[in-house]
Design a protein around this motif. Sequence first.
Motif, mmCIF file in Angstrom:
data_model
loop_
_atom_site.group_PDB
_atom_site.id
_atom_site.type_symbol
_atom_site.label_atom_id
_atom_site.label_comp_id
_atom_site.label_asym_id
_atom_site.label_seq_id
_atom_site.Cartn_x
_atom_site.Cartn_y
_atom_site.Cartn_z
ATOM 1 N N VAL A 24 0.850 -1.192 0.000
ATOM 2 C CA VAL A 24 0.000 0.000 0.000
ATOM 3 C C VAL A 24 0.880 1.233 0.000
ATOM 4 O O VAL A 24 1.911 1.272 0.685
ATOM 5 N N LYS A 39 -0.731 0.068 -10.266
ATOM 6 C CA LYS A 39 -1.932 -0.685 -10.663
ATOM 7 C C LYS A 39 -1.537 -2.037 -11.258
ATOM 8 O O LYS A 39 -2.120 -3.067 -10.928
ATOM 9 N N LYS A 71 -2.053 -0.962 -3.916
ATOM 10 C CA LYS A 71 -3.134 0.009 -3.732
ATOM 11 C C LYS A 71 -2.556 1.358 -3.323
ATOM 12 O O LYS A 71 -1.580 1.427 -2.568
ATOM 13 N N TYR A 114 -3.554 5.194 -1.703
ATOM 14 C CA TYR A 114 -4.543 5.945 -0.933
ATOM 15 C C TYR A 114 -4.099 7.399 -0.812
ATOM 16 O O TYR A 114 -2.909 7.685 -0.700
ATOM 17 N N PHE A 133 -5.400 4.792 7.712
ATOM 18 C CA PHE A 133 -5.503 3.672 6.768
ATOM 19 C C PHE A 133 -6.016 2.424 7.478
ATOM 20 O O PHE A 133 -6.929 1.753 6.997
ATOM 21 N N GLU A 141 -9.208 7.524 1.369
ATOM 22 C CA GLU A 141 -9.797 7.314 0.048
ATOM 23 C C GLU A 141 -8.791 6.601 -0.865
ATOM 24 O O GLU A 141 -7.653 7.051 -1.010
ATOM 25 N N GLU A 142 -9.223 5.493 -1.461
ATOM 26 C CA GLU A 142 -8.366 4.810 -2.427
ATOM 27 C C GLU A 142 -8.397 5.573 -3.737
ATOM 28 O O GLU A 142 -9.466 5.965 -4.218
ATOM 29 N N THR A 178 -8.452 5.762 -7.521
ATOM 30 C CA THR A 178 -8.864 4.859 -8.594
ATOM 31 C C THR A 178 -8.415 5.368 -9.950
ATOM 32 O O THR A 178 -8.552 4.671 -10.949
#
Length: 131
Positions: free
Chosen positions: A65, A80, A85, A87, A101, A107-108, A110
Amino acid sequence: MNIAVSSMGKDLNSMMDVRFGRCNYFVIYDTEGGLVKAIENKGQMSGGGAGIAAAQQIIDEDVDVVITGNMGPNAFNLFKNSDIKVYRCGSIKVETAVQLFKEGKLEELTQAGPAHAGMSMGTGRRFRGGR
């Protein structure tokens, strides 16, 4: 799980750096053992491709992460494709970002931000004379 946070300093009490590719350090926190490791960001002094260099460094550290403020498309796509991931978090202490976290309060990301989003330390507002 290993969490990397873009940082201005070398420990959990340091302030986050909202820039990914141009941050000074990455503080890596191991949630299982509680170990903390700081690495200097090799991308920060790059003439170009800072995000790519920083992302590759994080991938090589076996991170799961990433917590940062802004991330351009090249670094985002590397993560990706590596199942890492990302954040988003504002400028707070690294330790607080890790805690948020863990609590599921971040908030992730995207999608990537614009290229070179972290080049400026400003707030993104332009000065308009007389206003």
